[in-house]
Write a protein that holds these residues in place. Structure first.
Motif, PDB file in Angstrom:
ATOM      1  N   UNK A   1      -2.434  18.879-109.876  1.00  0.00           N
ATOM      2  CA  UNK A   1      -2.460  19.920-108.854  1.00  0.00           C
ATOM      3  C   UNK A   1      -4.041  20.709-109.218  1.00  0.00           C
ATOM      4  N   UNK A   2      -4.203  21.152-110.444  1.00  0.00           N
ATOM      5  CA  UNK A   2      -5.150  22.044-110.672  1.00  0.00           C
ATOM      6  C   UNK A   2      -6.574  21.227-110.814  1.00  0.00           C
TER       7      UNK A   2
ATOM      8  N   UNK B   1     -12.131  20.635-107.014  1.00  0.00           N
ATOM      9  CA  UNK B   1     -12.988  19.650-106.100  1.00  0.00           C
ATOM     10  C   UNK B   1     -14.132  18.954-106.728  1.00  0.00           C
ATOM     11  N   UNK B   2     -14.263  18.992-108.085  1.00  0.00           N
ATOM     12  CA  UNK B   2     -15.628  18.210-108.657  1.00  0.00           C
ATOM     13  C   UNK B   2     -15.296  17.157-109.449  1.00  0.00           C
ATOM     14  N   UNK B   3     -14.014  16.488-109.194  1.00  0.00           N
ATOM     15  CA  UNK B   3     -13.636  15.144-109.896  1.00  0.00           C
ATOM     16  C   UNK B   3     -13.284  15.544-111.369  1.00  0.00           C
TER      17      UNK B   3
ATOM     18  N   UNK C   1     -13.418  14.065-103.192  1.00  0.00           N
ATOM     19  CA  UNK C   1     -12.804  14.119-101.490  1.00  0.00           C
ATOM     20  C   UNK C   1     -11.339  14.468-101.817  1.00  0.00           C
ATOM     21  N   UNK C   2     -10.625  14.587-102.874  1.00  0.00           N
ATOM     22  CA  UNK C   2      -9.312  14.931-103.062  1.00  0.00           C
ATOM     23  C   UNK C   2      -8.122  13.637-103.417  1.00  0.00           C
TER      24      UNK C   2
ATOM     25  N   UNK D   1      -1.713   9.180-105.186  1.00  0.00           N
ATOM     26  CA  UNK D   1      -0.677  10.144-105.408  1.00  0.00           C
ATOM     27  C   UNK D   1      -1.258  11.427-104.596  1.00  0.00           C
ATOM     28  N   UNK D   2      -2.422  11.404-104.036  1.00  0.00           N
ATOM     29  CA  UNK D   2      -2.910  12.617-103.246  1.00  0.00           C
ATOM     30  C   UNK D   2      -2.117  13.261-102.438  1.00  0.00           C
ATOM     31  N   UNK D   3      -1.206  12.342-101.696  1.00  0.00           N
ATOM     32  CA  UNK D   3      -0.419  12.849-100.518  1.00  0.00           C
ATOM     33  C   UNK D   3       0.842  13.562-101.077  1.00  0.00           C
ATOM     34  N   UNK D   4       1.092  13.534-102.547  1.00  0.00           N
ATOM     35  CA  UNK D   4       2.017  14.231-103.110  1.00  0.00           C
ATOM     36  C   UNK D   4       1.644  15.599-103.877  1.00  0.00           C
TER      37      UNK D   4
END
Length: 378
Positions: free
Chosen positions: A206-207, A212-214, A353-354, A373-376
């Motif tokens: 999550x962190x 947002x820097x990849x 991009x998340x 797993x970004x949707x989680x």
């Protein structure tokens, strides 16, 4: 007033969400669970989603609202902040109050009287399996609930992005060699068998995504040096001896102590911060930091990755076998190669991009598997 929504997706997911919460709460009751939430009716879920969606598209002083709605009466909360007069649950009200409730952990309490939904106040405390609706950004809503033991990231149920609906597929845990991290994110755990180590990996993910820097986080077996054969040397930011603050905190485990929780969160944020540096961050499976900014190389004598299994734990996101390039950019290719060469390791990859992907080795299929797993993690 509770009526038919004008946001089509709200109508489509309301009953699905009610059924999910009913199943979870009834199962917890059979296990003599305490501090359980009230099952949210579909008509109320629909109305809450409708109001939150249209609020997300508005702006207050140039900013879109980021809010969290929790369905519960004030009596189910500890030390609630109660308004003297109830507020109507409407896009206009949510937009106006949004700037005051953006901080993490603050929920607007929503309840109903007859056919009227209202906001009664704010709370930081909610019961287990409480229906929570997060407005993350314009047009992006997430239905989630608090974990059974209350420690760690909430469990996502549905992700709504405009007219796109992603329903988390709980059956994903039954696929061969489902990664433990994915199992945990889907909420399949109990207070009896909850692995705090896995919870820490969730918080790291999550962190990593939030900065947002990849970045790439490589988790390798403790005590093994084999991973070094897949890293270019010298490693720019090698750490010696291994930094073990987080590992030591986990040995002192006291998840009922708020001070211990704060120390763990601080250590997790610091470790995840290293992943923002160009290159890979390398830790052991006991959370000892070996270094960061590392460049991944194909191990001598190893073949390049030609294909992998790609999955996403949502309905319709079944496994497909494809070229590694389709899983993402350079970070994804490097991570896939590392796992191909170091099959007892896993790699967590965050894109700017998340997008977020777990790479691990499948012994059943004898190839790398990439679980998006970004949707989680929203």
């Amino acid at each position: 007033m509770i009526g038919k929504s004008t946001y089509k997706a709200a109508r489509e997911v309301a009953q699905i969400a009610e059924d999910h919460f009913a199943t979870q709460i009834e199962a917890a009751k059979k296990e003599n669970g305490e501090n359980l939430a009230t099952i949210p009716p579909a008509r109320i879920i629909e109305a809450m989603i409708d109001a939150a969606f249209w609020a997300s598209l508005r702006r207050e002083e140039g900013q879109s609202p980021k809010i969290s709605l929790a369905f519960l009466p004030p009596e189910q909360s500890e030390q609630p902040l109660r308004f003297e007069h109830h507020l109507t649950l409407s896009p206009a009200v949510l937009t106006k109050i949004g700037p005051g409730v953006e901080r993490p952990g603050i929920h607007l309490g929503v309840w109903y009287e007859g056919d009227y939904l209202h906001i009664w106040g704010m709370t930081r405390s909610i019961p287990d399996f409480c229906f929570v609706l997060d407005v993350s950004e314009p047009g992006l809503l997430v239905i989630k609930h608090r974990r059974r033991d209350g420690f760690g990231k909430f469990v996502n149920v549905v992700v709504l992005t405009g007219d796109q609906i992603k329903i988390v597929d709980e059956q994903s845990v039954h696929t061969p060699e489902c990664p433990d991290l994915l199992y945990t994110l889907l909420g399949f755990d109990s207070h009896r068998i909850w692995n705090k180590s896995l919870n820490v990996l969730v918080q790291l993910a999550v962190s990593m995504r939030s900065h947002r820097k990849g970045g790439i986080l490589l988790v390798v077996p403790s005590g093994s040096e084999a991973w070094r054969k897949s890293i270019r040397h010298p490693m720019r930011y090698a750490v010696g001896p291994a930094y073990s603050e987080l590992a030591k905190l986990l040995l002192q485990q006291d998840d009922k102590d708020p001070l211990w929780q704060d120390e763990v969160k601080r250590a997790i944020e610091a470790m995840a911060g290293f992943t923002a540096v160009d290159g890979a961050t390398i830790i052991s499976d006991k959370y000892e930091l070996y270094g960061f900014g590392a460049k991944i190389d194909r191990r001598a004598g190893s073949e390049p990755v030609e294909k992998l299994i790609m999955t996403e734990p949502v309905l319709g996101g079944g496994a497909t076998i494809d070229q590694p390039a389709l899983s993402g950019g350079t970070r994804h290719l490097s991570a896939a190669q590392f796992v191909h060469d170091q099959r007892d390791a896993i790699a967590l990859v965050a894109s700017q991009d998340g997008r977020f992907t777990i790479f691990s080795w499948s012994t059943c299929e004898n190839m790398v598997q990439a679980n998006r797993i970004d949707s989680l993690l929203l």
